[in-house]
Design an enzyme around this catalytic site. Sequence first.
Site, mmCIF file in Angstrom:
data_model
loop_
_atom_site.group_PDB
_atom_site.id
_atom_site.type_symbol
_atom_site.label_atom_id
_atom_site.label_comp_id
_atom_site.label_asym_id
_atom_site.label_seq_id
_atom_site.Cartn_x
_atom_site.Cartn_y
_atom_site.Cartn_z
ATOM 1 N N GLU A 1 -2.896 -5.092 4.823
ATOM 2 C CA GLU A 1 -3.659 -4.604 5.977
ATOM 3 C C GLU A 1 -4.687 -5.618 6.458
ATOM 4 O OE1 GLU A 1 -5.737 -1.033 5.048
ATOM 5 O OE2 GLU A 1 -7.179 -2.001 3.737
ATOM 6 N N HIS B 1 13.589 -8.168 -15.936
ATOM 7 C CA HIS B 1 15.018 -8.457 -16.014
ATOM 8 C C HIS B 1 15.683 -8.387 -14.641
ATOM 9 C CE1 HIS B 1 18.775 -9.004 -18.130
ATOM 10 N NE2 HIS B 1 19.304 -8.036 -17.412
ATOM 11 N N LYS C 1 -2.211 5.742 14.150
ATOM 12 C CA LYS C 1 -3.110 6.893 14.079
ATOM 13 C C LYS C 1 -3.350 7.489 15.465
ATOM 14 C CE LYS C 1 -5.603 5.777 9.837
ATOM 15 N NZ LYS C 1 -6.888 5.380 9.244
#
Length: 201
Positions: free
Chosen positions: A36, A57, A170
């Site tokens: 961000e 792995h 938002k």
Amino acid sequence: AWQCLAARKGKDISVMALWEKRLEAFGNWYAQLSAESLGKDGVGRTPLTIVCTRELHSLGQLHQEGPRNRVITNVRVTGGGSELAVPELPAASTAHLASGRRISELNDMAYQATDTAYATAQRPGMTVEIGAVDEEHLGALVFLFETATILEGKLLGVNPINQPGVKRYKDFLGALLGEPSAKQYRAEYDAWHRRLRDYRV
């Protein structure tokens, strides 16, 4: 500075390899902070967090021999490791070599081996060590990476404090929720989705 230089050379994936499970939340916090703070204006890097040896792995194979577009930051704890020891194992398998060894000792050997493998393959990396997982050391680690992120943002030429992309979604979310101050975003949202209607399947 090292992360910034690496990104400019096309190494735009930054892997934080945590050699202590108790640091996993810190790694997730740093990935969020990095993304961000630096991901804007067409620049930034993709942060990944792995816990070793849990993902060693699988993802280790990719980091070792995959695209040369990543840098590795190891974070390890040098003191206060697990005192648990591996029980006696049958001598028929190579696993018996771990018999009687402490988990922390084996984890340290895995770090040393992995770091050497990456270095001999010319994979760029660095290691940050802390003495313990406690308030003092975690506070110092947070401060170090916050400061480094501010510096990296300045070197990249972006404002590491704002979040224009986060604000954008938002705004649309507020519009969908019916927030009175978001009427203009609702109109923009509706216009955009009207244009997309013909392409939906």
